[in-house]
Design a protein around this motif. Sequence first.
Motif, PDB file in Angstrom:
ATOM      1  N   LEU A 105     -90.178  31.566 -12.891  1.00  0.00           N
ATOM      2  CA  LEU A 105     -91.526  31.260 -13.386  1.00  0.00           C
ATOM      3  C   LEU A 105     -91.430  30.464 -14.684  1.00  0.00           C
ATOM      4  O   LEU A 105     -90.574  30.715 -15.504  1.00  0.00           O
ATOM      5  N   LYS A 106     -92.319  29.492 -14.837  1.00  0.00           N
ATOM      6  CA  LYS A 106     -92.371  28.757 -16.107  1.00  0.00           C
ATOM      7  C   LYS A 106     -92.950  29.694 -17.172  1.00  0.00           C
ATOM      8  O   LYS A 106     -93.837  30.495 -16.881  1.00  0.00           O
ATOM      9  N   SER A 107     -92.432  29.571 -18.373  1.00  0.00           N
ATOM     10  CA  SER A 107     -92.930  30.471 -19.421  1.00  0.00           C
ATOM     11  C   SER A 107     -93.842  29.735 -20.398  1.00  0.00           C
ATOM     12  O   SER A 107     -93.575  28.600 -20.777  1.00  0.00           O
ATOM     13  N   VAL A 108     -94.924  30.406 -20.761  1.00  0.00           N
ATOM     14  CA  VAL A 108     -95.857  29.842 -21.739  1.00  0.00           C
ATOM     15  C   VAL A 108     -95.950  30.832 -22.903  1.00  0.00           C
ATOM     16  O   VAL A 108     -96.310  31.996 -22.702  1.00  0.00           O
ATOM     17  N   GLU A 144    -101.600  35.134 -14.676  1.00  0.00           N
ATOM     18  CA  GLU A 144    -100.196  34.834 -14.393  1.00  0.00           C
ATOM     19  C   GLU A 144     -99.929  34.565 -12.919  1.00  0.00           C
ATOM     20  O   GLU A 144     -99.222  33.632 -12.565  1.00  0.00           O
ATOM     21  N   LYS A 145    -100.526  35.387 -12.054  1.00  0.00           N
ATOM     22  CA  LYS A 145    -100.235  35.282 -10.621  1.00  0.00           C
ATOM     23  C   LYS A 145    -100.711  33.936 -10.078  1.00  0.00           C
ATOM     24  O   LYS A 145     -99.958  33.218  -9.429  1.00  0.00           O
ATOM     25  N   THR A 146    -101.976  33.618 -10.357  1.00  0.00           N
ATOM     26  CA  THR A 146    -102.529  32.376  -9.796  1.00  0.00           C
ATOM     27  C   THR A 146    -101.885  31.144 -10.422  1.00  0.00           C
ATOM     28  O   THR A 146    -101.662  30.141  -9.752  1.00  0.00           O
ATOM     29  N   LEU A 147    -101.576  31.222 -11.699  1.00  0.00           N
ATOM     30  CA  LEU A 147    -100.993  30.046 -12.370  1.00  0.00           C
ATOM     31  C   LEU A 147     -99.479  29.938 -12.144  1.00  0.00           C
ATOM     32  O   LEU A 147     -98.875  28.908 -12.417  1.00  0.00           O
ATOM     33  N   LYS A 148     -98.889  31.025 -11.681  1.00  0.00           N
ATOM     34  CA  LYS A 148     -97.433  31.109 -11.490  1.00  0.00           C
ATOM     35  C   LYS A 148     -96.680  30.804 -12.789  1.00  0.00           C
ATOM     36  O   LYS A 148     -95.746  29.984 -12.828  1.00  0.00           O
TER      37      LYS A 148
END
Length: 336
Positions: free
Chosen positions: A9-12, A40-44
């Motif tokens: 997952l990409k981290s923000v 988080e889930k929808t944006l991955k």
Amino acid sequence: MDNKPLTKLKSVAVVIPMYNEEIGIIENLTQITQMLRSYEKTLKVSFAFICVDDGSRDLTPSLVRDFCRHTYGCELISLTRNFGKEGAIEAGLVQANAADAIVVMDCDLQHPPELVESMVKLWQSGIDVVEAVKIDRGVETRSYKRMASLFYQLFGKLSGIDLKDRCDFKLLDAKVVRAYLNLNEKNRFFRGLIQWMGYPTAQIPFVVPERKGGGTRWSVFRLFRLSVTALTAFSSAPLQIVTVLGVVTFIVSVVLGIYSLVLKLLGDALDGFTTVIILLLFIGSVLMFSIGLLGVYMAQIFNELKRRPNYLVNERTSYTIPSGQAESQMDRHSVS
Ligand code: UDP
Ligand code: MG
């Protein structure tokens, strides 16, 4: 067996500066963290929260320290003293250096966390900087709005950078943050420099909601100081004012000189005293103003030359794994 490769997952990272925010900080942080986790889930993506305590003298650090110990993905950096929001933002950006994107937002919910969803989507579509732009400045007083508009007009004219209605609520790609931190200058005006760097940018308009928890942390004096530093860091045009003033004073003195000489030759000289006093005061003020202006730029150069850090970290606290393994680390007086 499913042999699909695991995609990381990409981290923000969300950088949240705070100063004397004990009223409402936990409610605000709870709302921010819960809302972003729900995306988080929808944006991955996975969110991490970096709270930067900018030397608060109230209960903010102890409240947030406790919050971070119990909230997954949340950490607190405490600065040794109040360095100002710019220093706090820089501390957060340095701490978040491993993230793929970084969001900077205020802790008082005046930067609505629900906007982060659209910000991340725009970033995922390939835009490096997503900035929130105020379409309504909310409950600010009329004189504050006028002052802000005057500053942005002046800033735009002098530096060629339009900052009208911009704020520090931004999402930045990791490469933008790297470029920002690699800039050589010490005196940093976050929103101005991000615009100056010129990466592809998208804007999201928003209405500034009412502040949750106390009043603004900016005094008129601090705002004035920030405006002067920002203006002088982005433009040397005010220095030309000294030259213009010199030329104007020279023209005035030539005209007045010829006039006095003619009157003298005609035997009709001016009664000298008042004229001398007015001229002395005029030239004196022009000189003082010019020296002051030069002084402001010299102070900037002096501060750059010292190369002191913009902040010092006193303490770092991150989520403590429930099993009891302490992850909290205290690096007293480490220099960042
Ligand atoms: N802030 C900070 N250091 C300071 C002043 C402010 O970290 O010296 C933080 C503050 O806690 C808040 C954000 O910067 O999260 C914006 O401050 P504030 O809401 O007072 O500014 P305004 O919204 O009035 O521009
Ligand atoms: Mg605010």
